[in-house]
Design a protein around this motif. Structure first.
Motif, PDB file in Angstrom:
ATOM      1  N   LYS A 104     -30.607   4.942   6.364  1.00 51.65           N
ATOM      2  CA  LYS A 104     -32.025   4.687   5.669  1.00 51.65           C
ATOM      3  C   LYS A 104     -32.440   3.338   5.594  1.00 51.65           C
ATOM      4  O   LYS A 104     -33.615   2.931   5.687  1.00 51.65           O
ATOM      5  N   HIS A 105     -31.340   2.586   5.330  1.00 50.27           N
ATOM      6  CA  HIS A 105     -31.469   1.093   5.082  1.00 50.27           C
ATOM      7  C   HIS A 105     -31.175   0.245   6.216  1.00 50.27           C
ATOM      8  O   HIS A 105     -30.610  -0.858   5.888  1.00 50.27           O
ATOM      9  N   GLY A 106     -30.935   0.795   7.326  1.00 55.54           N
ATOM     10  CA  GLY A 106     -30.727  -0.002   8.403  1.00 55.54           C
ATOM     11  C   GLY A 106     -29.119  -0.604   8.796  1.00 55.54           C
ATOM     12  O   GLY A 106     -29.034  -1.583   9.129  1.00 55.54           O
ATOM     13  N   LEU A 107     -28.275   0.206   7.983  1.00 58.75           N
ATOM     14  CA  LEU A 107     -26.889  -0.052   8.124  1.00 58.75           C
ATOM     15  C   LEU A 107     -26.055   0.834   8.985  1.00 58.75           C
ATOM     16  O   LEU A 107     -26.280   1.965   8.415  1.00 58.75           O
ATOM     17  N   GLN A 108     -25.538   0.490   9.872  1.00 58.78           N
ATOM     18  CA  GLN A 108     -24.924   1.447  10.854  1.00 58.78           C
ATOM     19  C   GLN A 108     -23.297   1.203  10.764  1.00 58.78           C
ATOM     20  O   GLN A 108     -22.907   0.192  10.803  1.00 58.78           O
ATOM     21  N   LEU A 109     -22.869   2.416  10.601  1.00 58.08           N
ATOM     22  CA  LEU A 109     -21.310   2.603  10.471  1.00 58.08           C
ATOM     23  C   LEU A 109     -20.572   2.208  11.785  1.00 58.08           C
ATOM     24  O   LEU A 109     -20.835   2.664  12.679  1.00 58.08           O
ATOM     25  N   VAL A 110     -19.658   1.109  11.920  1.00 58.78           N
ATOM     26  CA  VAL A 110     -19.054   0.781  12.809  1.00 58.78           C
ATOM     27  C   VAL A 110     -17.148   0.984  12.766  1.00 58.78           C
ATOM     28  O   VAL A 110     -16.804   0.850  13.522  1.00 58.78           O
ATOM     29  N   GLN A 111     -17.098   1.254  11.511  1.00 56.61           N
ATOM     30  CA  GLN A 111     -15.605   1.666  11.201  1.00 56.61           C
ATOM     31  C   GLN A 111     -15.461   2.498   9.738  1.00 56.61           C
ATOM     32  O   GLN A 111     -15.921   2.108   8.812  1.00 56.61           O
ATOM     33  N   ASP A 112     -14.647   3.524  10.192  1.00 59.21           N
ATOM     34  CA  ASP A 112     -14.254   4.404   8.974  1.00 59.21           C
ATOM     35  C   ASP A 112     -12.569   4.525   8.950  1.00 59.21           C
ATOM     36  O   ASP A 112     -12.170   5.365   9.563  1.00 59.21           O
ATOM     37  N   GLN A 113     -11.923   3.525   8.243  1.00 60.25           N
ATOM     38  CA  GLN A 113     -10.817   3.365   8.345  1.00 60.25           C
ATOM     39  C   GLN A 113      -9.900   3.845   7.144  1.00 60.25           C
ATOM     40  O   GLN A 113     -10.300   4.078   5.983  1.00 60.25           O
ATOM     41  N   ALA A 114      -8.921   4.691   7.662  1.00 63.24           N
ATOM     42  CA  ALA A 114      -8.249   5.594   6.435  1.00 63.24           C
ATOM     43  C   ALA A 114      -7.180   4.672   5.765  1.00 63.24           C
ATOM     44  O   ALA A 114      -6.699   3.661   6.327  1.00 63.24           O
ATOM     45  N   MET A 115      -7.153   4.533   4.412  1.00 64.07           N
ATOM     46  CA  MET A 115      -6.275   3.794   3.715  1.00 64.07           C
ATOM     47  C   MET A 115      -5.276   4.465   2.961  1.00 64.07           C
ATOM     48  O   MET A 115      -5.365   5.704   2.897  1.00 64.07           O
ATOM     49  N   PRO A 116      -4.341   3.836   2.344  1.00 62.76           N
ATOM     50  CA  PRO A 116      -3.319   4.468   1.531  1.00 62.76           C
ATOM     51  C   PRO A 116      -4.129   5.128   0.332  1.00 62.76           C
ATOM     52  O   PRO A 116      -5.035   4.902  -0.298  1.00 62.76           O
ATOM     53  N   ALA A 117      -3.316   5.963  -0.092  1.00 60.05           N
ATOM     54  CA  ALA A 117      -3.796   6.777  -1.492  1.00 60.05           C
ATOM     55  C   ALA A 117      -5.128   7.634  -0.896  1.00 60.05           C
ATOM     56  O   ALA A 117      -5.623   7.983  -1.934  1.00 60.05           O
ATOM     57  N   ASN A 118      -5.413   8.202  -0.114  1.00 55.56           N
ATOM     58  CA  ASN A 118      -6.502   9.078   0.390  1.00 55.56           C
ATOM     59  C   ASN A 118      -7.804   8.133   0.026  1.00 55.56           C
ATOM     60  O   ASN A 118      -8.614   8.715  -0.563  1.00 55.56           O
ATOM     61  N   ASN A 119      -7.780   7.040   0.452  1.00 54.04           N
ATOM     62  CA  ASN A 119      -8.984   6.179   0.305  1.00 54.04           C
ATOM     63  C   ASN A 119      -9.447   5.895   1.762  1.00 54.04           C
ATOM     64  O   ASN A 119      -8.471   6.121   2.709  1.00 54.04           O
ATOM     65  N   ARG A 120     -10.649   5.200   1.815  1.00 50.54           N
ATOM     66  CA  ARG A 120     -11.030   4.654   2.899  1.00 50.54           C
ATOM     67  C   ARG A 120     -11.710   3.337   2.654  1.00 50.54           C
ATOM     68  O   ARG A 120     -12.160   3.182   1.736  1.00 50.54           O
TER      69      ARG A 120
END
Length: 206
Positions: free
Chosen positions: A180-196
């Motif tokens: 909605k605000h012109g921000l395009q996802l370029v990376q969704d990276q898995a992180m430790p302890a079930n974070n992103r």
């Protein structure tokens, strides 16, 4: 002295993994605003490892003493003292005489603040980042309306008991808000302890 500094074990645990994402995501960035610097631990760890950019901390006024204490103990040439910034009411921070921020980083804020404040954070970031600017978010998210782990389910229950307006956000809601605000996802990276770590680029709004 170390024991006088506010301390978050979660910050200590995740900062190396966050750096691994940011060192690539922010390679072209020059002036970054950290929204919700918290204890200040992330800023003193990440800023010296990203020497090509100015790292501007910000938070509510009551957290500034702790952030300044970390900066005093572990300063870096590219680290800036915290600006007062409240998502509920503050205008976009920064001195008009300085270059605009071309990157924004926030850690563990989306599930702490109320949803309207998450919406305002995206609105402000989308409005003020230049085209090609980077918005990086660290934290836990649900996918498809489901918790990704039992620990995240328990964490969400604890958050909502403490503050019913808080809680883990759905990735799909975050994605829709970003678009909605012109921000395009370029990376969704898995992180430790079930974070992103989610990395967005500012695009021209159609």
């Amino acid at each position: 002295m170390q024991h006088e500094l506010p301390f978050s074990q979660a910050c200590e645990n995740n900062q190396a993994a966050i750096f691994e994402v940011l060192k690539t995501a922010l390679v072209h960035s020059r002036r970054l605003l950290e929204i919700g610097s918290g204890t200040g631990q992330h800023s003193v760890y990440l800023a010296p490892r990203l020497p090509q950019l100015i790292w501007q901390t910000s938070d509510l006024a009551e957290n500034h003493a702790g952030i300044r204490a970390w900066h005093a103990a572990h300063g870096a040439a590219n680290l800036r003292a915290p600006l007062e910034f409240d998502l509920a009411s503050s205008p976009w921070p920064g001195d008009a005489t300085e270059a605009a921020f071309d990157a924004v980083f926030t850690s563990n804020t989306c599930h702490i603040v109320a949803w309207p404040l998450v919406q305002r954070m995206f609105e402000l970031t989308g409005t003020h980042l230049p085209e090609g600017g980077v918005f990086a978010i660290y934290g836990p998210f649900n996918y498809g309306g489901r918790f990704t782990s039992d620990s995240n389910r328990a964490f969400d229950a604890w958050l909502r008991q403490r503050d019913p307006a808080s809680g883990l956000r759905d990735f799909e809601q975050i994605l829709a808000l970003a678009e909605k605000h012109g921000l395009q996802l370029v990376q969704d990276q898995a992180m430790p302890a079930n974070n992103r770590t989610l990395v967005f680029h500012k695009t021209q709004l159609r």
